[in-house]
Design a protein around this motif. Structure first.
Motif, mmCIF file in Angstrom:
data_model
loop_
_atom_site.group_PDB
_atom_site.id
_atom_site.type_symbol
_atom_site.label_atom_id
_atom_site.label_comp_id
_atom_site.label_asym_id
_atom_site.label_seq_id
_atom_site.Cartn_x
_atom_site.Cartn_y
_atom_site.Cartn_z
ATOM 1 N N ALA A 194 2.850 2.795 -5.560
ATOM 2 C CA ALA A 194 1.547 1.930 -5.195
ATOM 3 C C ALA A 194 0.244 2.514 -5.442
ATOM 4 C CB ALA A 194 1.953 1.472 -3.530
ATOM 5 N N VAL A 218 -2.418 0.651 -7.722
ATOM 6 C CA VAL A 218 -3.815 0.377 -7.436
ATOM 7 C C VAL A 218 -4.684 1.056 -8.226
ATOM 8 C CG1 VAL A 218 -5.615 0.420 -5.491
ATOM 9 C CG2 VAL A 218 -2.893 -0.259 -5.191
ATOM 10 N N THR A 258 1.023 -1.157 -0.039
ATOM 11 C CA THR A 258 -0.206 -0.166 -0.043
ATOM 12 C C THR A 258 0.875 1.353 0.137
ATOM 13 O OG1 THR A 258 -0.050 0.177 2.429
ATOM 14 C CG2 THR A 258 -1.691 -1.218 1.397
ATOM 15 N N GLN A 277 2.491 1.684 3.333
ATOM 16 C CA GLN A 277 3.788 0.890 3.513
ATOM 17 C C GLN A 277 4.800 1.296 3.129
ATOM 18 O OE1 GLN A 277 1.594 -2.869 2.430
ATOM 19 N NE2 GLN A 277 1.371 -3.435 4.266
#
Length: 293
Positions: free
Chosen positions: A171, A175, A99, A102
């Motif tokens: 990220a 996504v 993510t 993260q």
């Protein structure tokens, strides 16, 4: 006559799943000295036979080269693999799916240990790696200096697209694109479900569906322009009022065909909410603001 040989940047790669193995083989084929490590040592054996050096531990692999690429299962696996390793002076490129939060935490963690950090989101499947015409690429975010220094090496498996200093942006882009992909798949699933009980060959619908989706794709540029300007009525072709008025026909057709409307109903509900708020002259862009909490 002597031939000048350009030395290729040595690479350390942690993680030899399907993607990691594909990455490893492209660097080997391009002549890069490669040190590999995997939690299950047997996975390193085929690559060792092809010229890679198999390290006995992650710490040994990290110590071998300045450029360290990580492609593991998840962020916890990265934490476990790198615990106890000396990252001082290393360039850490994390291609592990995670993510944005993260990635940001991992970037701070790496900097505290004296490493430069680059996060990556791979927009490809393993068979696309190393195949330029396949069009695969990797979103990168974090240290621009790291990317510029190693761009040639990192571009061997797939193209490089830098999206910002914020380590979480790779990220996030990953996504965002994949979320749109699943939305497209959902619409296609509903379309095929509508004809499932009819005497219609799905292979005859497929090219029509593919061409239609391609034709509709440029609408994302209008949406982006509207979001930037804040004017959701800019360039409207079919207003929200008109589209909400047409929604019952879609739901009735689904009912008549014996198809669940569960893939369409949530979106139509958002459209009705936006209309109720006074967005009748807008495009569908206002739905985005309803999604942002």
């Amino acid at each position: 006559m002597t031939q000048n040989v350009v030395e290729k940047t040595p690479v350390t790669l942690l993680g030899l799943g399907a993607m990691g193995t594909a990455l490893a083989r492209t660097w080997l084929a391009a002549g890069h000295p490669l040190t590999v490590w995997n939690r299950t040592p047997a996975r390193a054996a085929p690559l060792a036979a092809e010229g890679a050096k198999a390290a006995d531990s992650a710490a040994e692999a990290v110590a071998a080269n300045a450029l360290v690429v990580v492609c593991l299962l998840d962020d916890s696996s990265v934490q476990d693999a790198l615990a106890g390793t000396d990252l001082a002076g290393r360039d850490l490129v994390n291609l592990t799916t995670g993510t944005p939060a993260q990635a940001r935490d991992r970037a701070a963690w790496a900097r505290e240990r004296g490493a430069r950090y680059l996060d990556g989101g791979i927009m490809a499947v393993p068979p696309m790696i190393g195949v330029e015409e396949a069009g695969g690429y990797v979103f990168y975010s974090g240290s621009r200096e790291l990317l510029e220094e190693h761009r040639e090496t990192l571009a061997v498996p797939a193209g490089t697209v830098y999206v910002g200093q914020d380590a979480g942006f790779a990220a996030l882009h990953d996504v965002a694109l994949l979320s749109a992909m699943y939305g497209m798949f959902a619409g296609a699933a509903h379309a095929f479900a509508l004809i499932r009980k009819e005497d219609i060959d799905p292979t005859s619908l497929a090219p029509l569906l593919a061409d239609w989706l391609v034709a509709m794709a440029p609408a994302v540029h209008r949406t982006a322009d509207q979001l930037r300007s804040g004017d959701y009525t800019q360039g409207v072709v079919s207003s929200l009022t008109m589209q909400v008025a047409g929604a019952p026909g879609f739901l009735s057709t689904a009912e008549q065909q014996g198809v669940s409307p569960e893939l369409l109903s949530p979106y139509f509900a958002l459209m009705r909410r936006r209309l109720a708020e006074g967005g009748g002259e807008e495009d569908l862009t206002g739905v985005i603001d309803l999604l942002v909490r």
